[in-house]
Structure formats: C-alpha cells, structure tokens
Write an enzyme that holds these catalytic residues in place. Structure first.
Site, PDB file in Angstrom:
ATOM      1  N   GLU A  98      13.725 -37.608  -0.087  1.00 55.69           N
ATOM      2  CA  GLU A  98      12.529 -37.053  -0.699  1.00 55.69           C
ATOM      3  C   GLU A  98      11.259 -37.202   0.048  1.00 55.69           C
ATOM      4  O   GLU A  98      10.791 -38.563   0.612  1.00 55.69           O
ATOM      5  CB  GLU A  98      12.277 -37.367  -2.000  1.00 55.69           C
ATOM      6  CG  GLU A  98      11.114 -36.503  -2.810  1.00 55.69           C
ATOM      7  CD  GLU A  98      11.205 -36.926  -4.551  1.00 55.69           C
ATOM      8  OE1 GLU A  98      11.993 -36.235  -5.079  1.00 55.69           O
ATOM      9  OE2 GLU A  98      10.631 -37.710  -4.882  1.00 55.69           O
ATOM     10  N   ASP A 144      15.867 -41.208  -3.235  1.00 55.77           N
ATOM     11  CA  ASP A 144      14.642 -41.065  -3.899  1.00 55.77           C
ATOM     12  C   ASP A 144      14.117 -42.521  -3.682  1.00 55.77           C
ATOM     13  O   ASP A 144      14.171 -43.437  -4.098  1.00 55.77           O
ATOM     14  CB  ASP A 144      14.977 -40.730  -5.402  1.00 55.77           C
ATOM     15  CG  ASP A 144      13.637 -40.949  -6.094  1.00 55.77           C
ATOM     16  OD1 ASP A 144      12.534 -40.462  -5.423  1.00 55.77           O
ATOM     17  OD2 ASP A 144      13.490 -41.328  -6.994  1.00 55.77           O
ATOM     18  N   ASP A 192      15.754 -42.735 -11.231  1.00 57.72           N
ATOM     19  CA  ASP A 192      15.773 -42.988  -9.835  1.00 57.72           C
ATOM     20  C   ASP A 192      17.056 -42.389  -9.122  1.00 57.72           C
ATOM     21  O   ASP A 192      17.227 -41.903  -8.104  1.00 57.72           O
ATOM     22  CB  ASP A 192      15.596 -44.569  -9.313  1.00 57.72           C
ATOM     23  CG  ASP A 192      14.248 -44.824  -9.769  1.00 57.72           C
ATOM     24  OD1 ASP A 192      13.246 -44.431  -9.440  1.00 57.72           O
ATOM     25  OD2 ASP A 192      14.350 -45.763 -10.860  1.00 57.72           O
TER      26      ASP A 192
END
Length: 167
Positions: A67, A7, A140
C-alpha cells in the site's frame, strides 16, 4: 499466482498471502509484525525488513503488493510510514520478487467497491471474498489481504485486456 500484500506501519505492519485456484481466492497466511515503541527507528525498520524477508522466503510469492503512503497532515508520521514501506519493498527487491503499489483508494475500491470504505467494511469483504467465516483478526492483517486481493483483481483485469487487444 501467489500474492503477498503488505499494509506498512512502523508500529504494526500487516501482511497477507493469497492464491487463486480455479477462479477462487484462498488465504494462505496472514498476520502482523509488531515492533517495540521502545526501540529506535533503525532497529524497528530492520525488524520489519527481517520479518517480511522471512515471509517471502517461506511462502515464495510471485509478487509483493504494497500500500502506498497516504498524504497525511503530519509530516513525521508520513516519513516514518515511508521507512516501513521501504523495508517491505527492499525485502521484496532483495528476494527478486516483483513489486506492485496501490493507493488505499484503489484497494478499497477493488475490495469493497467504494474508495472511502472504513476498516470494518474492508475487513468484512476480505472475510467474505476469502471464505474465512467469522475468523477474527487485526485490521492491519485484513488491510494487507485487501492489498493482495486488489493486486489479484488488477492483474486479472489487465490480463483480460491484453488478451482482447491481441485478438
């Protein structure tokens, strides 16, 4: 298959490694890479790259799932996020590890079943799917584990389709 989910973020980048054993997902390692806001962007991006590269070398994932950038109204934020994504992708590419990319919508749909889920819902499902009990950790890191779970689910589904086509 061992999957490293990322992420990306220029201030905080989450990472999480999962593995599937006997149709059960298991968390191997997760955490965050925090850069100093006092550092310039080149130094921060190198720090992200170095840390992701080290995680890849230490845990030897089969694939790195990252991502994708969401389209924000703030162009500068999107560009800075792109730098962090680039650092993670380059660390995987330089390690000769396959790279997969997923949108936030795909990740949330895969993990929660709803593409507009909030961070608390994603974290709750990650904890449930990986059997982590009440393990506290940053969003996160749970988002990164969710990216890894999304890849695992997508890869498994694609394998079933491929086997069905071959029959």
């Amino acid at each position: 298959m061992r999957v490293l989910g990322i992420d990306p973020g220029c201030t905080v980048t989450g990472y999480g490694i999962i593995e599937e054993e006997k149709n059960k997902l298991k968390a191997i390692k997760w955490g965050t890479i925090k850069t100093s806001p006092k550092d310039n962007y080149p130094k921060r991006i190198k720090f992200i790259y170095d840390n992701i590269f080290e995680v890849i070398q230490d845990y030897k994932p089969d694939v790195v799932a990252v991502e994708e950038i969401f389209f924000a109204k703030n162009v500068k934020s999107a560009m800075v996020l792109g730098l962090a994504r680039g650092a993670a992708i380059m660390a995987a590419a330089n390690s000769k590890v396959d790279i997969a990319e997923y949108s936030a919508l795909q990740v949330k749909q895969s993990v929660v079943g709803y593409g507009r889920a909030d961070k608390e819902q994603v974290q709750h499902m990650v904890i449930q799917l990986l059997g982590l009990g009440k393990t506290p950790f940053q969003h996160d890191a749970s988002d990164a584990l969710a990216v890894a779970i999304c890849h695992n689910n997508t890869h498994a589904f694609q394998n079933r389709i491929d086997r069905a086509i071959k029959k």
